[in-house]
Scaffold this motif. Structure first.
Motif, PDB file in Angstrom:
ATOM      1  N   LEU A 252      44.534  34.896  50.044  1.00 12.27           N
ATOM      2  CA  LEU A 252      43.130  34.688  49.675  1.00 12.27           C
ATOM      3  C   LEU A 252      42.212  35.615  50.465  1.00 12.27           C
TER       4      LEU A 252
ATOM      5  N   ALA B  74      49.536  35.617  42.587  1.00 11.46           N
ATOM      6  CA  ALA B  74      48.600  34.722  41.903  1.00 11.46           C
ATOM      7  C   ALA B  74      47.530  34.212  42.869  1.00 11.46           C
ATOM      8  N   THR B  75      47.917  33.890  44.079  1.00  8.92           N
ATOM      9  CA  THR B  75      46.960  33.427  45.093  1.00  8.92           C
ATOM     10  C   THR B  75      45.971  34.535  45.429  1.00  8.92           C
TER      11      THR B  75
ATOM     12  N   VAL C 284      43.396  34.762  42.718  1.00 13.44           N
ATOM     13  CA  VAL C 284      42.391  33.696  42.853  1.00 13.44           C
ATOM     14  C   VAL C 284      41.356  34.089  43.901  1.00 13.44           C
TER      15      VAL C 284
ATOM     16  N   LEU D 185      38.823  36.273  42.362  1.00 14.00           N
ATOM     17  CA  LEU D 185      38.013  35.704  41.296  1.00 14.00           C
ATOM     18  C   LEU D 185      37.065  34.585  41.735  1.00 14.00           C
ATOM     19  N   ILE D 186      37.508  33.742  42.651  1.00 11.63           N
ATOM     20  CA  ILE D 186      36.727  32.559  43.032  1.00 11.63           C
ATOM     21  C   ILE D 186      36.087  32.787  44.392  1.00 11.63           C
TER      22      ILE D 186
ATOM     23  N   ARG E 106      38.380  27.844  45.985  1.00 12.73           N
ATOM     24  CA  ARG E 106      39.284  28.960  46.245  1.00 12.73           C
ATOM     25  C   ARG E 106      40.583  28.487  46.896  1.00 12.73           C
TER      26      ARG E 106
ATOM     27  N   VAL F 144      42.546  25.960  44.419  1.00 10.98           N
ATOM     28  CA  VAL F 144      43.249  26.628  43.323  1.00 10.98           C
ATOM     29  C   VAL F 144      44.299  27.599  43.863  1.00 10.98           C
ATOM     30  N   GLY F 145      43.971  28.329  44.908  1.00 11.14           N
ATOM     31  CA  GLY F 145      44.915  29.295  45.480  1.00 11.14           C
ATOM     32  C   GLY F 145      46.181  28.646  46.008  1.00 11.14           C
TER      33      GLY F 145
ATOM     34  N   PHE G  41      49.521  27.729  43.435  1.00  8.05           N
ATOM     35  CA  PHE G  41      50.590  28.647  43.032  1.00  8.05           C
ATOM     36  C   PHE G  41      51.830  28.583  43.928  1.00  8.05           C
TER      37      PHE G  41
END
Length: 191
Positions: A49, A89-90, A93, A96-97, A103, A106-107, A110
């Motif tokens: 992240l 994928a993390t 995120v 995007l967030i 963040r 959602v992160g 995955f």
């Protein structure tokens, strides 16, 4: 154009990979236990992240850590691939967030999902380890147990790690930033 492979990023990646290996090996055989995996190193999966170099670092760290796995060949390649995909994928995120609570929430999903669904494939279908009468029942048992342990490591340890890194970046601590050390927001005076 911003250079990706800076000395700081390479060093940070090496530290992340080494920490993943050390935190896994510190728990010995229970870090690879099929139904109750004690692997606090999974808290580090929250780092993409902030740091793109955490993606290859987690992949390499997981590969090296899985050299001690009883599912050696499969775990080194397939298990590490699950970590790589989760880290990518993390990282996405993180791009995007911007809201920190969303963040990290959602992160963290995955690493939980990729490990919960991929690792039982190795254990049940490639290594033929059954804990129930059928392979399907064993697979879903392992999915549930991996999801539970991953949630524990990713959220119980990963969320405090996330906010620690965020605080260090906000304070302008150089090791957590790219480029030159920045002044903390409170120290900037306007004239």
């Amino acid at each position: 154009m911003k250079q990706f492979f800076t000395t700081k990023r390479i060093c940070r990646a090496g530290i992340i990979a080494a920490l993943y290996v050390a935190f896994t090996y510190a728990f010995g055989a229970i870090a690879y236990e099929g139904y109750l995996e004690i692997r606090p190193a999974e808290a580090l999966t929250i780092l993409p992240l902030f740091f793109p170099e955490a993606v290859p670092a987690l992949y390499i760290g997981c590969m090296l850590a899985n050299l001690g796995s009883p599912f050696l060949v499969y775990d080194v390649f397939i298990g590490s691939l699950a970590t790589l995909l989760a880290a990518l994928a993390t990282w996405g995120v993180g791009k995007l967030i911007r809201n920190h609570a969303a963040r990290v929430a959602v992160g963290g999903v995955f690493p939980v999902l990729f490990n919960a669904f991929c690792i039982p494939l190795i254990i049940v279908f490639l290594c033929h380890t059954l804990v129930a009468e059928t392979a399907a029942a064993s697979y879903w048992f392992f999915v549930g147990s991996f999801a539970a342990t991953q949630v524990l490591w990713v959220y119980a340890l990963g969320v405090p790690l996330y906010y620690f890194v965020y605080k260090m970046r906000k304070k302008g601590v150089s090791a957590f930033l790219d480029g030159k050390k920045q002044k903390p927001a409170e120290a900037v005076h306007t004239a």
